[in-house]
Design an enzyme around this catalytic site. Structure first.
Site, PDB file in Angstrom:
ATOM      1  N   ASP A  39       0.823  -1.228   0.000  1.00  0.00           N
ATOM      2  CA  ASP A  39       0.000   0.000   0.000  1.00  0.00           C
ATOM      3  C   ASP A  39       0.849   1.267   0.000  1.00  0.00           C
ATOM      4  O   ASP A  39       0.617   2.196  -0.775  1.00  0.00           O
ATOM      5  CB  ASP A  39      -1.079   0.008   1.104  1.00  0.00           C
ATOM      6  CG  ASP A  39      -0.576  -0.065   2.536  1.00  0.00           C
ATOM      7  OD1 ASP A  39       0.637  -0.284   2.747  1.00  0.00           O
ATOM      8  OD2 ASP A  39      -1.415   0.102   3.461  1.00  0.00           O
ATOM      9  N   SER A  70     -14.208   3.167  28.141  1.00  0.00           N
ATOM     10  CA  SER A  70     -13.900   1.947  27.407  1.00  0.00           C
ATOM     11  C   SER A  70     -14.368   0.745  28.219  1.00  0.00           C
ATOM     12  O   SER A  70     -13.856   0.495  29.314  1.00  0.00           O
ATOM     13  CB  SER A  70     -12.399   1.841  27.143  1.00  0.00           C
ATOM     14  OG  SER A  70     -12.073   0.492  26.861  1.00  0.00           O
ATOM     15  N   LEU A 127      -5.013  -7.209  12.951  1.00  0.00           N
ATOM     16  CA  LEU A 127      -6.379  -7.193  12.406  1.00  0.00           C
ATOM     17  C   LEU A 127      -6.962  -5.776  12.417  1.00  0.00           C
ATOM     18  O   LEU A 127      -8.164  -5.586  12.277  1.00  0.00           O
ATOM     19  CB  LEU A 127      -7.275  -8.159  13.188  1.00  0.00           C
ATOM     20  CG  LEU A 127      -6.851  -9.632  13.104  1.00  0.00           C
ATOM     21  CD1 LEU A 127      -7.732 -10.514  13.988  1.00  0.00           C
ATOM     22  CD2 LEU A 127      -6.880 -10.138  11.667  1.00  0.00           C
ATOM     23  N   SER A 128      -6.080  -4.794  12.593  1.00  0.00           N
ATOM     24  CA  SER A 128      -6.452  -3.383  12.439  1.00  0.00           C
ATOM     25  C   SER A 128      -7.469  -2.864  13.439  1.00  0.00           C
ATOM     26  O   SER A 128      -8.406  -2.156  13.076  1.00  0.00           O
ATOM     27  CB  SER A 128      -6.970  -3.109  11.027  1.00  0.00           C
ATOM     28  OG  SER A 128      -5.921  -3.202  10.148  1.00  0.00           O
ATOM     29  N   SER A 129      -7.249  -3.189  14.711  1.00  0.00           N
ATOM     30  CA  SER A 129      -8.102  -2.587  15.725  1.00  0.00           C
ATOM     31  C   SER A 129      -7.887  -1.068  15.747  1.00  0.00           C
ATOM     32  O   SER A 129      -8.822  -0.313  16.011  1.00  0.00           O
ATOM     33  CB  SER A 129      -7.803  -3.189  17.099  1.00  0.00           C
ATOM     34  OG  SER A 129      -6.432  -3.093  17.381  1.00  0.00           O
ATOM     35  N   SER A 130      -6.675  -0.621  15.434  1.00  0.00           N
ATOM     36  CA  SER A 130      -6.416   0.832  15.451  1.00  0.00           C
ATOM     37  C   SER A 130      -7.228   1.547  14.385  1.00  0.00           C
ATOM     38  O   SER A 130      -7.875   2.562  14.660  1.00  0.00           O
ATOM     39  CB  SER A 130      -4.946   1.159  15.185  1.00  0.00           C
ATOM     40  OG  SER A 130      -4.104   0.230  15.753  1.00  0.00           O
ATOM     41  N   GLU A 162      -3.331   8.435  12.417  1.00  0.00           N
ATOM     42  CA  GLU A 162      -2.409   7.368  12.821  1.00  0.00           C
ATOM     43  C   GLU A 162      -0.949   7.779  12.541  1.00  0.00           C
ATOM     44  O   GLU A 162      -0.059   7.568  13.356  1.00  0.00           O
ATOM     45  CB  GLU A 162      -2.766   6.083  12.067  1.00  0.00           C
ATOM     46  CG  GLU A 162      -1.828   4.930  12.314  1.00  0.00           C
ATOM     47  CD  GLU A 162      -2.428   3.810  13.149  1.00  0.00           C
ATOM     48  OE1 GLU A 162      -3.652   3.686  13.203  1.00  0.00           O
ATOM     49  OE2 GLU A 162      -1.638   3.051  13.731  1.00  0.00           O
ATOM     50  N   ASP A 174      -5.835  -0.177   5.733  1.00  0.00           N
ATOM     51  CA  ASP A 174      -6.695  -0.581   6.844  1.00  0.00           C
ATOM     52  C   ASP A 174      -7.891   0.355   7.009  1.00  0.00           C
ATOM     53  O   ASP A 174      -9.030  -0.087   7.187  1.00  0.00           O
ATOM     54  CB  ASP A 174      -5.883  -0.617   8.153  1.00  0.00           C
ATOM     55  CG  ASP A 174      -4.613  -1.435   8.014  1.00  0.00           C
ATOM     56  OD1 ASP A 174      -4.530  -2.245   7.074  1.00  0.00           O
ATOM     57  OD2 ASP A 174      -3.697  -1.261   8.836  1.00  0.00           O
ATOM     58  N   TYR A 224       9.010  -1.908  10.406  1.00  0.00           N
ATOM     59  CA  TYR A 224       8.079  -1.402   9.386  1.00  0.00           C
ATOM     60  C   TYR A 224       8.669  -0.153   8.736  1.00  0.00           C
ATOM     61  O   TYR A 224       8.708  -0.016   7.515  1.00  0.00           O
ATOM     62  CB  TYR A 224       6.734  -1.089  10.055  1.00  0.00           C
ATOM     63  CG  TYR A 224       5.609  -0.720   9.113  1.00  0.00           C
ATOM     64  CD1 TYR A 224       4.781  -1.695   8.571  1.00  0.00           C
ATOM     65  CD2 TYR A 224       5.349   0.613   8.791  1.00  0.00           C
ATOM     66  CE1 TYR A 224       3.734  -1.363   7.723  1.00  0.00           C
ATOM     67  CE2 TYR A 224       4.297   0.956   7.946  1.00  0.00           C
ATOM     68  CZ  TYR A 224       3.494  -0.031   7.422  1.00  0.00           C
ATOM     69  OH  TYR A 224       2.456   0.309   6.577  1.00  0.00           O
TER      70      TYR A 224
END
Ligand code: GLA
Length: 385
Positions: A39, A70, A127-130, A162, A174, A224
């Site tokens: 990407d 939360s 799994l891209s919770s952010s 982000e 994401d 990364y």
């Protein structure tokens, strides 16, 4: 109304007295089927949204204060829209804060609200919770403040939050899939021009199984960023703005100029774009064996050339490939732990889930989370009556 929505509303009522006039928004996590680490090189990706999401129940409170609770952390936190600062001691609140910061920067007029956040996307698992939290936050602000923003701009704004506020230099995949996914379809996205096509995957023949290695990605942030730099270096050396613009032929002719590690990184990205295009064609043709082969090759390239796999991911993939009904198995997401994604014949899926959990535990001592998922729809408001 689902049981989860009822619980979120009950939690809101418990905290704020009642739940009249509450809006609930949700945004899903994702699993990427193929097109990994492409990407931010302007390449192709093909993620699906999964049956796990983050919900926010919210109601305007007539002030400039955003007050959040939360459910998962059992913790409340908040911030004033007049004074947004990175919170060192409470990580989750930085996602809504980052989104608010970027919306204000763009000139949107924001209003304070009371909110309850609840999610079931596993955290730090790839799994891209952010992204789910950012997109849900953006929808909450949109609903509470009543402004208009296009879907692509919303996804880009969440990515910006982000990158600039949370401090993770991720690409657009994401946030984009969390916004745009359609039920039963993968989002085949061209990350250069941000146009996508919905690829129907609603085949009854196969299902996607996500296996969480339960290993966390401690290295992933720094590695990364190093990978991104190496990709930029490779593109520059081959006179291209993005690796996406380098054809396999040009790469073959020019790769001699690149240092070995940079050459390997570029080879992964350039070949991954080709694999993604072939996989999309195979899925469209209903050729699951061909699609699965591209997924397998993707993993091998991520392991050997991009070097972002790890022992546990390789073990999970090897076990999967040996089980009946597996078309393809690969790591998914940034790497260094997290999840694998497997394309499995529907009639073998239950046996696959039981067997992989057993064998992975026997080899590593870790209890994996195994989740079979259909491609789900993207973010939006949730019906509350
Ligand atoms: C993370 C990033 C994405 C993408 C993947 C790797 O999930 O958030 O933007 O770069 O890694 O494909």
């Amino acid at each position: 109304m689902s049981e989860r929505v009822e619980k979120v509303l009950a939690s809101f009522a418990e905290r704020y007295g009642d739940a009249t006039g509450v809006t609930v928004v949700r945004a899903p996590g994702r699993v990427n089927i193929i097109g990994e680490h492409t990407d931010y090189n302007g390449g192709f990706v093909m993620p699906i949204a999964i049956e796990r999401d983050i919900m926010i129940a919210c109601r305007p409170n007539g002030s400039m204060q955003v007050d959040l609770y939360s459910v998962d952390f059992g913790e409340s936190n908040g911030f004033s829209l007049d004074n947004i600062r990175f919170n060192q001691s409470c990580q989750w609140v930085n996602y809504p804060q980052g989104v608010a910061h970027c919306l204000l920067e763009k000139g949107f007029d924001l209003k304070g609200f009371d909110g309850v956040v609840q999610g079931n996307v596993p955290l730090a698992s790839g799994l891209s919770s952010s992204a789910a939290c950012e997109v849900a936050s953006a929808l909450a602000f949109k609903a509470m403040s009543g402004f208009d923003i296009g879907d692509t701009d919303l996804a880009l704004l969440c990515q910006r939050a982000e990158n600039t506020f949370v401090g993770v230099n991720c690409g657009i995949m994401d946030q984009y899939v969390s916004v745009f996914a359609q039920p039963g379809c993968a989002v085949f996205l061209d990350c250069k021009d941000l146009r996508h096509e919905d690829v129907p995957l609603g085949t009854k023949e196969a299902t996607f199984v996500v296996c969480n290695t339960m290993v966390k990605r401690e290295l992933s942030g720094s590695e990364y960023n190093t990978r991104r730099q190496q990709c930029e270096e490779a593109a520059k050396a081959m006179d291209a703005a993005l690796l996406r613009d380098v054809s396999p032929e040009t790469f073959e002719a020019e790769c001699g100029k690149l240092p070995e590690d940079v050459r390997k990184r570029a080879r992964h990205v350039i070949s991954e774009d080709e694999r993604t295009l072939r996989a999309v064609a195979a899925f469209k043709a209903g050729d699951l064996a061909a699609a699965g082969k591209e997924m397998n090759d993707s993993h091998d390239s991520l392991r050997d050339d991009y070097e972002v796999s790890c022992r546990e991911l390789d073990i999970m993939v090897d076990i999967a490939r040996g089980l009946p009904g597996t078309y393809g198995a690969r790591m998914t997401g940034a790497g260094f732990g997290g999840c694998t994604v497997n394309l499995v014949a529907a009639d073998k899926a239950d046996a696959f889930c039981a067997e992989i959990a057993k064998r992975y535990k026997a080899e590593t001592g870790l209890n994996p989370m195994v989740l079979s998922t259909e491609p789900c729809g993207g973010a939006g408001r949730v019906e509350t009556r």
